[in-house]
Motif scaffolding. Structure first.
Motif, short mmCIF file in Angstrom:
data_model
loop_
_atom_site.label_atom_id
_atom_site.label_comp_id
_atom_site.label_asym_id
_atom_site.label_seq_id
_atom_site.Cartn_x
_atom_site.Cartn_y
_atom_site.Cartn_z
N PHE A 490 0.83 -1.20 0.00
CA PHE A 490 0.00 0.00 0.00
C PHE A 490 0.87 1.25 0.00
O PHE A 490 1.86 1.33 0.72
N ASN A 491 0.46 2.22 -0.81
CA ASN A 491 1.26 3.42 -0.98
C ASN A 491 0.99 4.50 0.05
O ASN A 491 1.76 5.43 0.19
N SER A 492 -0.15 4.40 0.72
CA SER A 492 -0.48 5.44 1.69
C SER A 492 -1.44 4.89 2.73
O SER A 492 -2.02 3.82 2.57
N TRP A 493 -1.59 5.66 3.79
CA TRP A 493 -2.55 5.31 4.84
C TRP A 493 -3.95 5.21 4.25
O TRP A 493 -4.69 4.27 4.53
N ASP A 494 -4.31 6.18 3.40
CA ASP A 494 -5.65 6.18 2.82
C ASP A 494 -5.91 4.91 2.01
O ASP A 494 -6.99 4.34 2.05
N GLU A 495 -4.87 4.50 1.28
CA GLU A 495 -5.02 3.30 0.46
C GLU A 495 -5.26 2.07 1.34
O GLU A 495 -6.12 1.24 1.05
N LEU A 496 -4.51 2.00 2.43
CA LEU A 496 -4.67 0.87 3.35
C LEU A 496 -6.04 0.93 4.04
O LEU A 496 -6.71 -0.07 4.23
N GLU A 497 -6.45 2.16 4.38
CA GLU A 497 -7.72 2.34 5.09
C GLU A 497 -8.90 1.90 4.23
O GLU A 497 -9.90 1.42 4.75
N SER A 498 -8.78 2.05 2.92
CA SER A 498 -9.92 1.67 2.08
C SER A 498 -9.81 0.23 1.59
O SER A 498 -10.64 -0.23 0.81
N ALA A 499 -8.78 -0.51 2.07
CA ALA A 499 -8.63 -1.90 1.64
C ALA A 499 -9.72 -2.77 2.25
O ALA A 499 -10.20 -2.51 3.35
N LYS A 500 -10.11 -3.79 1.50
CA LYS A 500 -11.13 -4.73 1.99
C LYS A 500 -10.43 -6.00 2.48
O LYS A 500 -9.32 -6.30 2.04
N ILE A 501 -11.13 -6.74 3.33
CA ILE A 501 -10.57 -8.02 3.81
C ILE A 501 -10.21 -8.91 2.62
O ILE A 501 -9.14 -9.51 2.58
#
Ligand SMILES: [Zn+2]
Length: 650
Positions: A490-501
């Motif tokens: 993941f490139n950023s916190w936002d990207e990780l935050e919107s990741a699904k299980i």
């Protein structure tokens, strides 16, 4: 419909059955019934349809109690016990005992041994194990007992994934059976050795019964059957098995010997504690016996309490041992260990003290704390643990703050100073470190003249590499290693935050359970978000164009690269870039050749040096050399396991 689709339908039913029993149904009873109806039409004999409806996680009373096994001290004692009868000899497996009930030819129930009278219901989990036949060609109600275990190669494979690490194959097998994540059973291969058939052909010899079990598809742990036992042939079998132990792909801790003939077993009978026709002969242990003087329960940052045994000090292979972990609530209950008991202590990998068995019971019963030792909140059982969920738990918050500070390495803030700041009201949560109220003047007034330096150290930690930031949050299963893996994807916190299980589980080494913890933790507003709100920032640098090598090399390169890029931000004086630290690694590191290890050390600014007085650190892999360990101890060189060493890398 293909067999794959049938299997997935069966899994869906298992899932909802589980949810229903957990009191969290996701679908209506009607919807559930129609799923079962659908499966019945497609595959009327599917084992899932025959599960007896006892709630998972409930207790099952064994129809025939599961007794213990008496132990012999040596071959002489076995010989005396044998009375010259024919013997049936098996490996003593270090696993988890299970009792299976079959009726009308189908597996209908499974339970752990528990206390021998009642055990835990593991029917649903057991239905998913490929190593246990779901049908047998007899209609009588019979019981088959055996041991669940895991191959050493499978144990190493799973531990090498690095997401969760288990101290032994047995703990891994037990952990897999007892946790709630059924998907793990598809990813981990558990084995089963059948060692007893009850309620069928009771007049047959054990050899004949074992043949029957094999015909039905069970694996058995038979070594041999022996007529006219003597000191010579028993000793020979014992020695042969001891040698085999080194090459077998599963852990054994001795032999189990039984009278082979039915009438001799019947004549011998049993005590309330054990059958008299069976005896175990264990390999001698390198451990020592000592007494437990107290059991203290230590609170961790996730609220989990870890029991620690305070021991009468004893010398075990060259080190004075005073305390040993008892791991968790379940370990204490399963081992049935209490204050006053005499226990066997070994040093696992010759380093970490471990309690392996209770040798003599004292006067006390097992007791578990009812309230949190820090905040007094009532404790709850969660999986194998006791957990404090108190909202205002000082010790737990302090552990969280400490974890953040240790992970991102802020100098000068040890436990004493953290407690001072906590009590002052200025540091109730780790994000308070970056609060505008915690000024330099405030720190100086609270902590003295070091306050200035500490203030600067805190300010320097406002910008952090992604993996450090993640690991510092203290999310279950998200340590440095997992932090690195996530930082790679993941490139950023936002990207990780919107990741699904569903996205996370596609990453090598991330189980459903881990993915769940990560998602939950990332969305907890009191963790990452609280820090970002206070102005902490994440520095991301990643070269996406690097050539794709094997996954492992890729990761090693990545770690090395990140280390160099960010080293200045968090390396302290001891880790000065100009000066490489010297390390010697003894024993084998799973999945890594010596060259891999050397490259890995190199990239992390360490060098593999010879074992001299000036060595900085000795790291132990599997089966470390005992002379190396002694030498390191003599020179006073610090010793760490490979896992510990790796976990502390920036
Ligand atoms: Zn508490």
């Amino acid at each position: 419909m293909t067999s794959n689709e049938i299997m997935s339908l069966a899994n869906t039913i298992l899932y909802h059955k589980r949810k229903y029993y957990d009191g969290e149904p996701e679908i209506s009873d009607e919807a559930y019934d129609s799923l079962e109806e659908k499966l019945r039409k497609l595959d009327p004999v599917n084992p899932v349809l025959f599960i007896v409806g006892t709630p998972e996680g409930g207790k099952i009373t064994h129809d025939v109690p599961m007794l213990s096994c008496q132990k012999a001290l040596d071959v002489e004692e076995v010989l005396k016990w044998s009375q010259g009868y024919d013997l049936f000899i098996e490996y003593k497996i270090d696993g988890l005992s299970l009792s299976l009930t079959y009726n009308e030819g189908r597996l209908v129930q499974a339970a752990t041994r528990g206390n021998g009278v009642t055990g835990d219901d593991t029917t649903i989990v057991t239905m998913k194990l490929k190593s246990i036949p779901k049908t047998i060609p007899v209609r009588e109600r019979i019981f088959i007992r055996g041991e669940i275990f895991i191959h050493l190669s499978e144990f190493q494979r799973i531990n090498a994934l690095g997401t969760e690490s288990y101290s032994s194959p047995r703990n891994l097998a037990v952990g897999t059976i007892k946790q709630k994540d059924l998907s793990l059973l598809d990813k981990r291969k558990l084995e089963f050795f059948a060692f007893e058939l009850i309620g069928f052909e009771e007049d047959k010899t054990l050899s004949e019964k074992a043949n029957l079990l094999q015909e039905w598809g069970f694996q058995i742990a038979k070594i041999e059957s022996l007529t006219t036992p003597s000191k010579e042939n028993l000793s020979a079998i014992f020695l042969k098995t001891k040698r085999e132990r080194e090459i077998l792909d599963f852990e054994i801790d001795g032999l189990v010997l039984k009278y082979n003939k039915a009438d001799e077993r019947n004549r011998a009978g049993m005590t309330a504690h054990h059958p008299k026709w069976m005896i175990a002969l264990k390999f001698e242990s390198k451990g020592k016996i000592t007494t437990i003087n107290d059991i203290t329960w230590q609170l961790g940052r996730t609220g989990v309490l870890t029991p620690v045994a305070e021991l009468t000090p004893i010398d075990v292979s060259g080190a004075m041992i005073r305390r040993a972990t008892l791991h968790n609530r379940e370990f204490v209950e399963t081992l049935d260990v209490a204050v006053g008991d005499q226990v066997m202590v070994i040093r696992s990998g010759d380093v970490i003290p471990k309690i392996t068995s209770v040798e003599r019971k004292g006067q006390n019963l097992v007791t578990l704390p009812k309230e949190c030792p820090s905040c007094g909140f009532l404790l709850i059982k969660e999986g194998v643990n006791l957990v404090c969920k108190g909202q205002d738990c000082k010790e737990r918050e302090i552990q969280k703050i400490r974890h953040w500070i240790k992970t991102i390495d802020i100098k000068g803030l040890g436990l004493k100073n953290i407690e001072k700041l906590y009590d002052s009201g200025y540091l109730k949560h780790f994000s308070d470190l970056y609060d505008s109220r915690l000024t330099e003047t405030k720190l100086v007034s609270l902590l003295g003249k070091n306050g200035s330096k500490i203030y600067q150290n805190i300010q320097q930690s406002r910008s952090l590499p992604f993996q450090l930031f993640l690991a510092g949050l203290g999310i279950e299963s998200l340590g440095l290693q997992m932090g690195r893996i996530l930082a790679k994807y993941f490139n950023s916190w936002d990207e990780l935050e919107s990741a699904k299980i569903s996205q996370l589980v596609t990453i090598e080494g991330v189980s459903d359970l881990t993915a769940g913890y990560i998602i939950e933790g990332i969305h907890d507003p009191s963790l990452g978000k609280a820090l970002l709100d206070k102005g902490v920032s994440i520095s991301i640098t990643q070269d996406r164009s690097r050539s794709a090598k094997s996954a492992k090399n890729d990761l090693l390169n990545f770690i090395g690269k990140k280390t160099q890029e960010h080293s200045k931000a968090y390396f302290n004086e001891d880790h000065d870039l100009g000066k490489k630290r010297s390390i010697y690694v003894t024993g084998k590191v799973p999945e890594m050749t010596k060259k891999d290890i050397k490259d890995f050390l190199e990239k992390n600014n360490y060098e593999w040096a010879s074992l001299t007085k000036s060595l900085d650190l000795l790291v132990t892999g599997e089966k470390p050399g005992s002379t190396k360990l002694e030498k390191a101890k003599k020179y006073g060189i610090p010793i760490k396991t490979w896992d510990e060493f790796q976990a502390e890398l920036p």
